[in-house]
Enzyme design. Structure first.
Site, PDB file in Angstrom:
ATOM      1  N   ARG A 179       0.721  -1.143  -0.092  1.00  0.00           N
ATOM      2  CA  ARG A 179       0.030  -0.142  -0.118  1.00  0.00           C
ATOM      3  C   ARG A 179       0.948   1.144  -0.058  1.00  0.00           C
ATOM      4  NH1 ARG A 179      -2.226  -3.648  -1.473  1.00  0.00           N
ATOM      5  NH2 ARG A 179      -4.182  -4.460  -0.902  1.00  0.00           N
ATOM      6  N   SER A 230     -11.279  -0.846   2.712  1.00  0.00           N
ATOM      7  CA  SER A 230     -10.724  -1.384   4.109  1.00  0.00           C
ATOM      8  C   SER A 230     -10.016   0.063   4.783  1.00  0.00           C
ATOM      9  CB  SER A 230      -9.547  -2.224   3.811  1.00  0.00           C
ATOM     10  OG  SER A 230      -9.868  -3.496   3.007  1.00  0.00           O
ATOM     11  N   GLU A 300      -5.637   2.744   6.459  1.00  0.00           N
ATOM     12  CA  GLU A 300      -5.203   2.868   5.005  1.00  0.00           C
ATOM     13  C   GLU A 300      -5.923   3.891   4.396  1.00  0.00           C
ATOM     14  OE1 GLU A 300      -6.181  -0.336   1.318  1.00  0.00           O
ATOM     15  OE2 GLU A 300      -5.339  -1.091   3.350  1.00  0.00           O
TER      16      GLU A 300
END
Length: 305
Positions: A179, A230, A300
């Site tokens: 990420r 998420s 995130e």
């Protein structure tokens, strides 16, 4: 003169065809459906427009914020005193310069990219079919799902580097990680387009895999509610949703924000949620998971200031 007045005059003189909106509600441009007005929003339809606009915006103090589909953003309720650049108009999508490659503009949705690959009979992007973001956002976050990540298929990326101009970076130079990428480490660098390298496969099998993954998403994720996907990154050795569930936090609510009862890894907008609601809920989840399990959850979701 305020930065936006200076920007308005410059756009009128040098980019008169550019669509610009004043006090544009960001709730219309984020999947959370949350966010106050952006002082200015511009919608370029070419890389040339984007490059000119971005460079001047930095000069005049507009603090440009690049967005695609807004699927990973949490924007303040009071709005943004800055220029938001909507890149979804940069939607070039075509076969690339080499066999089994695709060239896509930063505004192309990952779902459209995956479908285009399927139409060519090329495999490697099936995992991206259900990811709601765009190529630009996907490159920034190294978007991935179900064992696949963009770093596995990115051949090169065309970027705008302030004060240097346009450069072409290899997949290795993008420094992809979990990420993250060169673009998360250097947010002033803007992705303009990318070339993806794939392999020939069976179109029917590719289509079936894409359908299977989409069905899996529908069954396991709260897609019927506004969210930013998420909410937390996967902590090493754990799954965020499992940890949150084990702490009994499914259904935990602050205002209009709720930990999804379907998938604890998602914070959803049950209706009327504010940025403050979501932030308070995120902090409460982090606190309780740390106290119960000794694991720190890192968001995130990209929290915009």
């Amino acid at each position: 003169m305020d930065w936006y007045q200076e920007l308005d005059k410059w756009i009128e003189a040098y980019l008169p065809d550019l669509e610009v909106r004043a006090e544009e509600p960001m709730a219309r441009h984020t999947s959370f459906r949350i966010g106050g007005p952006a002082r200015r929003m511009a919608c370029p339809v070419s890389a040339e427009q984007l490059v000119l606009l971005y460079e001047f915006a930095r000069e005049c103090g507009a603090r440009p914020l690049m967005i695609g589909n807004g699927t990973n953003l949490l924007v303040p309720d009071e709005g943004l005193d800055r220029l938001v650049i909507d890149t979804t108009g940069l939607g070039t999508l075509e076969t690339g310069p080499e066999p089994e490659t695709i060239m896509a503009g930063c505004g192309v949705s990952l779902a459209r990219l995956a479908s285009f690959a399927c139409q060519q009979g090329w495999t490697g992007l099936e995992f991206a079919h259900g990811i709601p973001g765009t190529v630009g956002g996907g490159l920034t976050m190294n978007a991935g799902a179900y064992g696949g990540e963009l770093r596995q298929v990115v051949r090169q990326v065309r970027v705008l580097v302030p004060e240097e101009g346009i450069r072409t970076l290899s997949g290795e130079e993008m420094a992809f990680g979990y990420r993250r990428s060169l673009l998360t480490q250097n947010p002033e660098i803007v992705a303009l387009s990318a070339v993806f390298a794939l392999t020939t496969g069976d179109p029917a099998a590719i289509r079936q895999r894409m359908q299977e993954l989409m069905q899996k998403r529908k069954e396991s994720q709260p897609l019927e509610w506004p969210s930013a996907g998420s909410t937390f990154k996967r902590p090493e050795g754990y799954f965020a949703g499992t940890l949150i569930d084990q702490c009994g936090l499914k259904g935990l609510t602050v205002g209009g924000a709720q930990v999804s009862e379907k998938h604890a890894g998602f914070v959803i907008n049950r209706g009327g949620a504010t940025c403050a609601d979501v932030l308070a809920l995120i902090e409460e989840v982090q606190k309780r998971v740390w106290e119960a399990r000794g694991v720190r959850l890192e968001p995130e979701v990209r929290i915009i200031r």
